[in-house]
Design a protein around this motif. Structure first.
Motif: not given
Length: 135
Positions: A17-36
């Motif tokens: 649950r934590v991993v799924t929720s975390f990566y949902a935030l990462v994908r939307q983050h303007p700095g981290l999203g493009p890196v991932f």
């Protein structure tokens, strides 16, 4: 042989649950999203790998065999300052998804791992004269 107890009170379902929720935030983050996005082409596969990483670290399951330091070094677009952002998003996810005691225990482990990863990236990233690039 007796299995080792979890390092703290978190289940595999909690980890998923934590991993799924975390990566949902990462994908939307303007700095981290493009890196991932530059490296992750199959999000379910990536999340499964990270679940196995945390299940290994917390629950002593032996399903993960990756090398996070090498992956972050080889990425080429990971910068030391990104770890603070990553950890802040991870802490937010932990506080949202878990009880306070669970979140605190997992956060402490994540910050320890984050410091190690950041140090490994900084050691590789050097400017003229071997001066570390810290940003």
């Amino acid at each position: 042989m007796t299995a080792l107890p979890p390092r703290f009170d978190v289940t595999r379902d909690d980890i998923e649950r934590v991993v799924t929720s975390f990566y949902a935030l990462v994908r939307q983050h303007p700095g981290l999203g493009p890196v991932f996005a530059a490296h992750v082409t199959d999000w379910p596969d990536h999340e499964d790998k990270i679940v196995r990483f945390w299940a290994n670290a917390i629950l002593h399951e032996r399903g993960y065999d990756g090398n996070p330091v090498q992956v972050h070094r080889d990425a080429g677009n990971v910068r030391p300052g990104m770890f603070e952002i990553w950890l802040a998003l991870f802490d937010l996810t932990l506080r949202t998804e878990l009880r306070p005691d669970q979140a605190a225990s997992w956060s402490a482990m994540a910050h320890k791992i984050g410091r190690s990863l950041r140090a490994a990236v900084v050691e590789k990233m050097q400017g003229p004269g071997g001066v570390p690039i810290l940003r």
